[in-house]
Scaffold this active site. Structure first.
Site, PDB file in Angstrom:
ATOM      1  N   LYS A   1      35.819  29.016  39.489  1.00 18.89           N
ATOM      2  CA  LYS A   1      36.446  27.959  38.685  1.00 18.89           C
ATOM      3  C   LYS A   1      36.931  28.412  37.302  1.00 18.89           C
ATOM      4  CE  LYS A   1      36.777  25.096  40.939  1.00 18.89           C
ATOM      5  NZ  LYS A   1      37.628  25.164  42.165  1.00 18.89           N
ATOM      6  N   SER A   2      37.269  29.681  37.216  1.00 18.96           N
ATOM      7  CA  SER A   2      37.731  30.213  35.937  1.00 18.96           C
ATOM      8  C   SER A   2      39.241  30.434  35.907  1.00 18.96           C
ATOM      9  CB  SER A   2      37.020  31.542  35.645  1.00 18.96           C
ATOM     10  OG  SER A   2      35.633  31.357  35.675  1.00 18.96           O
TER      11      SER A   2
ATOM     12  N   THR B   1      40.967  31.547  38.983  1.00 21.95           N
ATOM     13  CA  THR B   1      41.261  32.581  39.993  1.00 21.95           C
ATOM     14  C   THR B   1      42.607  32.322  40.688  1.00 21.95           C
ATOM     15  OG1 THR B   1      38.962  32.115  40.576  1.00 21.95           O
ATOM     16  CG2 THR B   1      40.053  33.914  41.769  1.00 21.95           C
ATOM     17  N   ASN B   2      42.768  31.095  41.181  1.00 20.86           N
ATOM     18  CA  ASN B   2      43.972  30.775  41.953  1.00 20.86           C
ATOM     19  C   ASN B   2      45.234  30.842  41.090  1.00 20.86           C
ATOM     20  OD1 ASN B   2      43.368  29.446  44.934  1.00 20.86           O
ATOM     21  ND2 ASN B   2      41.615  29.501  43.569  1.00 20.86           N
TER      22      ASN B   2
ATOM     23  N   HIS C   1      34.714  36.977  43.591  1.00 21.64           N
ATOM     24  CA  HIS C   1      33.797  36.462  42.561  1.00 21.64           C
ATOM     25  C   HIS C   1      32.572  37.374  42.433  1.00 21.64           C
ATOM     26  CE1 HIS C   1      36.029  32.776  42.401  1.00 21.64           C
ATOM     27  NE2 HIS C   1      35.607  32.278  43.535  1.00 21.64           N
TER      28      HIS C   1
ATOM     29  N   SER D   1      34.378  21.847  36.219  1.00 21.51           N
ATOM     30  CA  SER D   1      35.267  22.109  37.363  1.00 21.51           C
ATOM     31  C   SER D   1      34.430  22.360  38.633  1.00 21.51           C
ATOM     32  CB  SER D   1      36.141  23.324  37.034  1.00 21.51           C
ATOM     33  OG  SER D   1      37.042  23.582  38.060  1.00 21.51           O
TER      34      SER D   1
ATOM     35  N   SER E   1      54.259  29.387  38.595  1.00 19.94           N
ATOM     36  CA  SER E   1      52.792  29.417  38.541  1.00 19.94           C
ATOM     37  C   SER E   1      52.266  28.254  37.698  1.00 19.94           C
ATOM     38  CB  SER E   1      52.292  30.755  37.976  1.00 19.94           C
ATOM     39  OG  SER E   1      52.734  30.907  36.650  1.00 19.94           O
TER      40      SER E   1
ATOM     41  N   LYS F   1      42.625  19.046  37.112  1.00 25.94           N
ATOM     42  CA  LYS F   1      43.250  18.648  35.843  1.00 25.94           C
ATOM     43  C   LYS F   1      43.988  19.807  35.185  1.00 25.94           C
ATOM     44  CE  LYS F   1      40.460  14.776  34.186  1.00 25.94           C
ATOM     45  NZ  LYS F   1      39.566  14.342  33.095  1.00 25.94           N
ATOM     46  N   GLY F   2      43.394  20.987  35.281  1.00 20.85           N
ATOM     47  CA  GLY F   2      44.044  22.170  34.707  1.00 20.85           C
ATOM     48  C   GLY F   2      44.192  22.113  33.201  1.00 20.85           C
TER      49      GLY F   2
HETATM   50  P1  A3P Z   1      39.937  22.125  36.833  1.00 18.57           P
HETATM   51  O1  A3P Z   1      38.960  21.754  37.899  1.00 18.57           O
HETATM   52  O2  A3P Z   1      39.336  22.082  35.457  1.00 18.57           O
HETATM   53  O3  A3P Z   1      41.208  21.355  36.910  1.00 18.57           O
HETATM   54  P2  A3P Z   1      39.540  28.694  40.479  1.00 18.57           P
HETATM   55  O4  A3P Z   1      40.902  28.990  40.957  1.00 18.57           O
HETATM   56  O5  A3P Z   1      38.851  29.849  39.838  1.00 18.57           O
HETATM   57  O6  A3P Z   1      38.719  28.021  41.525  1.00 18.57           O
HETATM   58  O7  A3P Z   1      39.680  27.647  39.267  1.00 18.57           O
HETATM   59  C1  A3P Z   1      40.123  26.348  39.504  1.00 18.57           C
HETATM   60  C2  A3P Z   1      40.461  25.712  38.182  1.00 18.57           C
HETATM   61  O8  A3P Z   1      41.676  26.296  37.666  1.00 18.57           O
HETATM   62  C3  A3P Z   1      40.711  24.211  38.308  1.00 18.57           C
HETATM   63  O9  A3P Z   1      40.313  23.654  37.053  1.00 18.57           O
HETATM   64  C4  A3P Z   1      42.233  24.196  38.485  1.00 18.57           C
HETATM   65  O10 A3P Z   1      42.835  22.964  38.219  1.00 18.57           O
HETATM   66  C5  A3P Z   1      42.630  25.256  37.467  1.00 18.57           C
HETATM   67  N1  A3P Z   1      43.997  25.771  37.708  1.00 18.57           N
HETATM   68  C6  A3P Z   1      44.499  26.281  38.843  1.00 18.57           C
HETATM   69  N2  A3P Z   1      45.801  26.579  38.693  1.00 18.57           N
HETATM   70  C7  A3P Z   1      46.140  26.235  37.427  1.00 18.57           C
HETATM   71  C8  A3P Z   1      47.353  26.269  36.667  1.00 18.57           C
HETATM   72  N3  A3P Z   1      48.493  26.719  37.182  1.00 18.57           N
HETATM   73  N4  A3P Z   1      47.311  25.846  35.396  1.00 18.57           N
HETATM   74  C9  A3P Z   1      46.165  25.392  34.839  1.00 18.57           C
HETATM   75  N5  A3P Z   1      44.978  25.309  35.513  1.00 18.57           N
HETATM   76  C10 A3P Z   1      44.963  25.726  36.788  1.00 18.57           C
END
Ligand code: A3P
Length: 292
Positions: free
Chosen positions: A44-45, A47-48, A100, A130, A219, A250-251
């Site tokens: 949840k940092s 990654t995606n 991770h 998150s 992105s 929420k991002g």
């Molecule tokens: P939130 O749950 O706070 O919205 P991971 O990919 O490590 O699992 O992290 C997921 C978190 O990154 C989620 O946070 C997600 O919304 C956020 N995230 C993914 N893509 C994003 C983007 N393009 N811009 C901002 N936040 C993003």
């Protein structure tokens, strides 16, 4: 569906997609190649997000790859077993992987290779929030009974992948190596163009301004949320409940303020200060907090 954990060297992992054998194999036998790139995070940092940026940089801004191929196929998860493992085993060079894994579980062959590692960290308070929401839609984290209890599990390192503090402190030891790039989610939020340039330079790719525009646009949170190849709605139903899918939630920076009570925030600050004091580093999220 119930979620089971097993312990590997003291850290909890979900039995659904991870195995001890695979971890042993990865650590001791997996061959890191010089042209590999690894996206490393605590869950949840962001990654995606970094996976999407990397995919776009890799294809010089051509976003058809991101629109046609799921992110977990473009950049396979190194640490999973089962179907996902095949994607890793069959991946052709130059390989891009996400993981991770804590540093002590990472393939030892990294040390003698030129492979690149991009580590992205995020304010642990926002990571916790998150993760708490994610735990309600996935089967790889046990359903939280309450936010309070979940926070204690997070702080005590009882959640999958262990302690956030140990994770970042382990990986940051590599910070002076030329094949290691440390980023924060907050850096990406504050200056995405700058971050894209930093990442592409680190990868040895100089992008022109038009290509950077494409990477930034495709992105973005809204582009990724609208793209089923990038919003994880295609993730296996055994791992995530598609009906509850809100992976791109929420991002934003600072959503923790909507979830923490004052005393919870103070409790976490105390533990944070204690655990992080020997690092002596001010992170972007610390600077943001200083200005609140
Ligand atoms: P939130 O749950 O706070 O919205 P991971 O990919 O490590 O699992 O992290 C997921 C978190 O990154 C989620 O946070 C997600 O919304 C956020 N995230 C993914 N893509 C994003 C983007 N393009 N811009 C901002 N936040 C993003």
């Amino acid at each position: 569906m119930d979620t089971d954990y097993f312990k590997h060297k003291g850290i909890n992992f979900a039995s659904l997609i991870y195995t001890q054998e695979r971890f042993e194999f990865l650590e001791n036998e997996f061959q890191v190649l010089d042209d590999d790139v690894y996206i490393v995070t605590y869950p949840k940092s962001g990654t995606n997000w970094v996976m999407e940026i990397m995919s776009l940089i890799h294809r010089n801004g051509d976003f058809t790859w991101c629109q046609e191929v799921p992110n977990f196929v473009r950049i396979p998860w190194l640490d999973v077993s089962g179907e996902g493992q095949k994607l890793v085993d069959e991946c052709k060079s130059p390989r891009l992987f996400s993981t991770h894994l804590p540093v002590q579980f990472f393939p030892k062959s990294l040390l003698s290779s030129k492979a690149k590692v991009i580590y992205t960290a995020r304010n642990p308070k926002d990571v916790l929030v998150s993760l708490y929401h994610f735990a309600h839609m996935t089967y790889v984290i046990k359903k939280p009974n309450s936010f309070e209890e979940f926070m204690e599990d997070f702080l005590q390192g009882r959640l999958p992948f262990g302690s956030w503090f140990d994770h970042i402190k382990g990986w940051i030891q590599m910070k002076d190596k030329c094949n290691f790039l440390f980023l924060t989610y907050e850096d990406l939020k504050k200056d995405i163009r700058g971050a894209v340039k930093t990442i592409s330079t680190f990868l040895g790719k100089e992008l022109n301004e038009q290509t950077i525009d494409l990477v930034v646009e495709h992105s973005s949170f809204s582009s990724m949320k609208a793209n089923k190849m990038s919003n994880n709605s295609l993730a296996p139903e055994t791992v995530m409940n598609p009906k509850k899918n809100n992976f791109l939630r929420k991002g934003i920076i600072g959503d923790w303020k909507n979830h923490f009570m004052e005393k919870q925030s103070e409790h976490m600050d105390t533990i944070y200060r204690e655990k992080m004091k020997d690092l002596n580093i001010k992170f972007t999220w610390d600077e943001i907090e200083d200005h609140l």
